[in-house]
Design an enzyme around this catalytic site. Structure first.
Site, short mmCIF file in Angstrom:
data_model
loop_
_atom_site.label_atom_id
_atom_site.label_comp_id
_atom_site.label_asym_id
_atom_site.label_seq_id
_atom_site.Cartn_x
_atom_site.Cartn_y
_atom_site.Cartn_z
N HIS A 28 -2.28 7.13 8.33
CA HIS A 28 -2.17 5.89 7.05
C HIS A 28 -2.55 5.85 5.95
CE1 HIS A 28 -2.39 1.61 5.98
NE2 HIS A 28 -3.46 2.07 5.32
N GLY A 81 0.61 -5.95 -2.16
CA GLY A 81 -0.57 -5.44 -1.58
C GLY A 81 -1.43 -6.27 -0.40
N PRO A 82 -1.66 -7.26 -1.06
CA PRO A 82 -2.12 -8.49 0.20
C PRO A 82 -1.05 -8.36 1.06
CG PRO A 82 -2.36 -9.34 -2.03
CD PRO A 82 -1.45 -8.25 -2.17
N LEU A 83 -1.24 -8.09 2.29
CA LEU A 83 -0.19 -7.94 3.25
C LEU A 83 0.43 -9.27 3.66
CD1 LEU A 83 -1.90 -5.23 5.31
CD2 LEU A 83 0.06 -4.88 3.79
N HIS A 135 0.97 -1.18 0.08
CA HIS A 135 0.13 0.13 0.08
C HIS A 135 0.87 1.33 0.02
CE1 HIS A 135 0.72 -0.95 4.19
NE2 HIS A 135 0.65 0.25 4.32
N ASN A 160 5.66 1.36 13.25
CA ASN A 160 4.94 2.66 13.72
C ASN A 160 3.85 2.57 14.64
OD1 ASN A 160 3.19 1.94 12.11
ND2 ASN A 160 3.77 3.00 10.22
N ASP A 204 -10.53 -40.39 4.43
CA ASP A 204 -10.17 -39.35 5.25
C ASP A 204 -11.51 -38.53 5.31
OD1 ASP A 204 -7.75 -39.58 6.24
OD2 ASP A 204 -6.61 -38.88 4.39
N HIS A 242 -4.63 -36.01 -4.50
CA HIS A 242 -5.90 -36.26 -3.81
C HIS A 242 -7.04 -35.40 -4.08
CE1 HIS A 242 -2.53 -38.26 -1.80
NE2 HIS A 242 -3.38 -39.01 -0.92
N GLU A 272 1.42 -24.41 3.92
CA GLU A 272 0.96 -24.12 2.63
C GLU A 272 0.93 -22.82 2.10
OE1 GLU A 272 -0.80 -25.64 4.82
OE2 GLU A 272 -0.95 -27.84 4.58
C1 LIG Z 1 -4.19 -9.25 3.48
C2 LIG Z 1 -4.78 -7.71 3.32
N1 LIG Z 1 -5.81 -7.27 4.20
C3 LIG Z 1 -6.04 -6.08 4.34
C4 LIG Z 1 -5.61 -5.32 3.63
C5 LIG Z 1 -5.95 -3.99 3.68
N2 LIG Z 1 -4.95 -3.02 4.51
C6 LIG Z 1 -3.90 -2.33 3.81
S1 LIG Z 1 -2.61 -1.42 4.60
C7 LIG Z 1 -3.57 -1.98 6.11
C8 LIG Z 1 -2.99 -1.63 7.63
C9 LIG Z 1 -1.67 -2.27 7.46
O1 LIG Z 1 -1.00 -1.66 8.54
P1 LIG Z 1 0.59 -1.20 8.75
O2 LIG Z 1 1.19 -2.55 7.99
O3 LIG Z 1 1.21 -0.78 9.91
O4 LIG Z 1 0.75 -0.14 7.55
P2 LIG Z 1 0.90 1.64 8.04
O5 LIG Z 1 -0.22 1.57 8.66
O6 LIG Z 1 2.05 1.39 8.81
O7 LIG Z 1 1.19 1.97 6.66
C10 LIG Z 1 -4.78 -2.86 5.89
C11 LIG Z 1 -5.50 -3.42 6.82
C12 LIG Z 1 -4.46 -5.63 2.73
N3 LIG Z 1 -3.81 -4.86 2.06
N4 LIG Z 1 -4.02 -7.10 2.77
#
Ligand SMILES: Cc1ncc(C[n+]2csc(CCOP(=O)(O)OP(=O)(O)O)c2C)c(N)n1
Length: 663
Positions: free
Chosen positions: A265, A118-120, A70, A189, A471, A463, A413
């Site tokens: 943020h 992007g997906p954290l 992000h 932060n 299973d 499987h 996984e």
């Molecule tokens: C898997 C996933 N879940 C939710 C989001 C939405 N999201 C983007 S940034 C953020 C907050 C992340 O916090 P931090 O890593 O502390 O970033 P900062 O506030 O320091 O920029 C969220 C929830 C995302 N991008 N990916």
């Protein structure tokens, strides 16, 4: 070289200005990280990273992964200042249609962007994969005379990344594997999106990482000299541990109204842009401002980087001359073999071969391919005994044997798939990995990114149906195959017998622009000897083909995949000479064929169509039409021997026949 703190502090503020202006202009975006981590960016891009803006894919560059995607304006700003092919106009087009500066960084779109994030948490997994690739490459290619691979992987992650399970899996794997070429910078932060981080986290990150065999340093992330010292120490560390630098930063520093708070943020601070710009010492009348001295500094720094890269190239040239075999191998990594070539390497299965399912055919097909492709590597999430994808001629990848081609991922996984993405981004090795198909859901976020980023990862997921048997429903995929087929650019291949497995592997390995999943069975499958092997193999490459040709005017088409092809063939015998059976191991591959080919396999005039697959029925209406029928399973499975489950759930030749007759 000494750190030019005065100039880099100025550059940090100008990078802040670029982020503020880009987000302000777009009206959307995340300011917190680019502002909070500006000094980290200044030290990395202005001093410490080994890279070459002129050659973004230079083999021995340090890989920088912005896991906290992000904060993309962080990356774009520093890439621009560093002299990558990313102009001021590109920055001005932040988040706009077809720009090189999309909302979140995308691989292929922007020079210098190492991966799509992007997906954290994904980026942490990717960075671990790149570190694995670095170790594997060093073991194969370096010689005592010439060290051509010694790069570091540097990953910037926030609270969000480290909260995600995928990061925990990857971090644990990296510690166990002693990946000391990995430096993770934690932009600490205390802020996430909704709120201050203390609403959702209270772990002791340093202790957590230490417990996973990482070295940990904590610094003030705004103190450039302190950060550089920590970074250099991490680079030089010979402890056999991956390196965490916890950089304590103030989010959105530079916009006092929101700095240090959750409001900092996102784009909330953009409305204070003018005051913020003044506070940062940026001219009021010049947006997207970079001063002459900062430009000159980065131009000079770029020259230094180019010189260092050129020096490396001299070593590289000498290495190539001294090690022609290794050079050939290195070059091979960049090339894709043709399916036809690969198929030549796979012996045709004897007509009477007794097999424990297509997973066992997969084991047999894999071995000659692994011999042909030395840079093909594999792994399993603690299920080698079931997935049968161990490269038998080689050993485990571990700290004592970095050349090993079999990665024991442990029961991880999600990270397994993210790590394979990291290996694939790197481009030298061809990664494959394995688990039970039903656990594709645990890998899926990374699979989706592989498809989006066009990474040729191969998933050998076994499987593949209720045929798993005893299973029970927790382990019996019913919706999984179809669900994966919904991911754009994600090839799913569900082969029907050993020769189709050969075709499936060749198809997967031939592919360079996206991932392929092989859905293989646990239960034994008959060899479809009535169809010549080359037809079965080539048919898979096309995605769908005629497995049984009608011998009278066409009346019915039966479409099947994998273990259900046998039922369609059996039903056809009863149904009459006008019945055609189509094997459709891969819908996407089939859809990519010409209209002419598709119509020749599924003639539009024939409306009496039945599809059979041991899974949910929804997708098949696309191929059987509104007038056709689907024999499938729109419920969860049952715990019982597989053959009984098939019968109980109505996946039989009789059911296919009845459906066809009812049309
Ligand atoms: C898997 C996933 N879940 C939710 C989001 C939405 N999201 C983007 S940034 C953020 C907050 C992340 O916090 P931090 O890593 O502390 O970033 P900062 O506030 O320091 O920029 C969220 C929830 C995302 N991008 N990916």
């Amino acid at each position: 070289m000494t750190l030019q703190t005065h100039l880099l502090a100025k550059a940090a503020n100008q990078a802040r200005g670029l982020a503020i202006d880009a987000v302000h202009k777009a009206g959307i975006g995340h300011l917190g990280l680019p502002l909070g981590a500006a000094e980290l960016g200044a030290v990395l891009y202005g001093h410490a990273l080994v890279h070459n803006p002129e050659r973004p894919r230079w083999l021995n560059r340090d890989r920088f992964v912005l896991s906290a995607g992000h904060g993309s304006m962080f990356l774009y700003g520093w890439l621009h200042l560093s002299g990558y092919d990313l102009s001021m106009d590109d920055l001005k087009a932040f988040r706009q249609l077809h720009s090189k500066t999309p909302g979140h960084p995308e691989f292929h779109e922007t020079p210098g962007v190492e991966c799509t994030t992007g997906p954290l948490g994904q980026g942490v997994g990717n960075a671990v994969g790149m570190a694995v690739a670095g170790k594997m490459a060093a073991a194969r290619f370096n010689t005592p005379e010439h060290e051509i691979i010694n790069y570091h992987v540097v990953c910037l992650a926030g609270d969000g990344c480290l909260q995600e399970g995928v990061a925990l899996e990857a971090v644990s794997f990296a510690g166990h594997q002693q990946l000391d070429n990995l430096i993770l910078i934690y932009d600490s932060n205390d802020v996430t999106l909704d709120a201050m981080a203390d609403k959702t986290q209270s772990d002791n990150t340093a202790a957590r990482f230490k417990a996973m065999h990482w070295d940990v340093q904590t610094v003030d992330g705004h103190d450039m000299a302190a950060f550089l010292k920590a970074f250099n120490k991490a680079k030089k560390a010979k402890t056999g541990r991956p390196q965490l630098i916890i950089a304590r930063t103030e989010i959105a520093r530079g916009i006092p109204e929101v700095a240090g708070t959750a409001k900092g943020h996102g784009e909330g601070g953009a409305k204070f842009a003018d005051a913020a710009r003044a506070g940062l010492g940026l001219p009021a009348d010049q947006h997207f401002y970079v001063s002459e001295d900062v430009r000159a500094y980065f131009a000079k720094h770029k020259q230094r980087l180019v010189r260092a890269c050129n020096k490396w190239h001299r070593t590289y040239k000498a290495w190539r001359e001294a090690n022609p075999d290794k050079a050939v191998l290195l070059d091979a990594g960049a090339k894709a073999p043709s399916a036809a070539h690969l198929l030549e390497k796979i012996p045709v299965f004897p007509a009477d071969v007794k097999h424990g399912g297509s997973r066992a055919s997969g084991r047999d097909v894999l071995q000659p391919l692994a011999a042909e492709l030395p840079l093909l590597i594999g792994g399993s999430a603690d299920l080698y005994g079931s997935t049968l994808n161990y490269i038998a001629a080689d050993k485990d990848f571990d700290p004592a044997n970095r050349a090993g081609r079999n990665i024991r991922f442990g029961i991880r996984e999600h990270a397994m798939a993210a790590i394979c993405n990291g290996i694939a981004y790197d481009g030298l090795f061809r990664p494959s990995c394995a688990t039970f198909l039903v656990f594709a859901d645990y890998s899926r976020p990374a699979m989706r990114i592989a498809a989006l980023a066009g990474l040729p990862v191969i998933y050998i997921y076994t499987h593949d149906s209720v045929g798993v048997g005893e299973d029970g429903p927790t382990h019996q995929p019913v919706e999984t195959v179809s669900a994966l087929r919904l991911i754009p650019n994600f090839d799913v291949i569900r082969p029907a017998d050993a020769e189709e497995v050969a075709g499936a592997y060749a198809a997967a390995l031939e592919r360079t622009d996206g991932p392929t999943l092989l859905a293989l069975s646990r239960q034994a499958l008959p060899l479809l000897n009535d169809i010549p092997p080359h037809i079965r193999r080539a048919g898979v490459l096309k995605g769908g083909y005629v497995a049984l040709q009608e011998t009278a005017p066409l009346t019915h088409i039966l479409i099947a995949t994998g273990s259900e092809l046998q039922y369609a063939l059996a039903a056809a015998k009863e149904l009459g000479a006008g019945t055609r059976v189509v094997s459709m191991p891969s819908c996407f591959r089939f859809d990519r064929q010409t209209r002419e080919y598709r119509d020749s396999i599924l003639p539009p005039s024939c409306r009496k169509r039945v599809a059979v697959e041991a899974g949910v029925t929804g997708l098949w209406s696309k191929y059987v039409g509104l007038e056709g029928k689907v024999v499938g399973i729109d419920r969860f499975g049952l715990s019982a021997p597989g053959a009984q489950v098939f019968k109980e759930l109505g996946i039989t030749a009789e059911a296919v026949l009845a459906a066809a007759r009812s049309l």
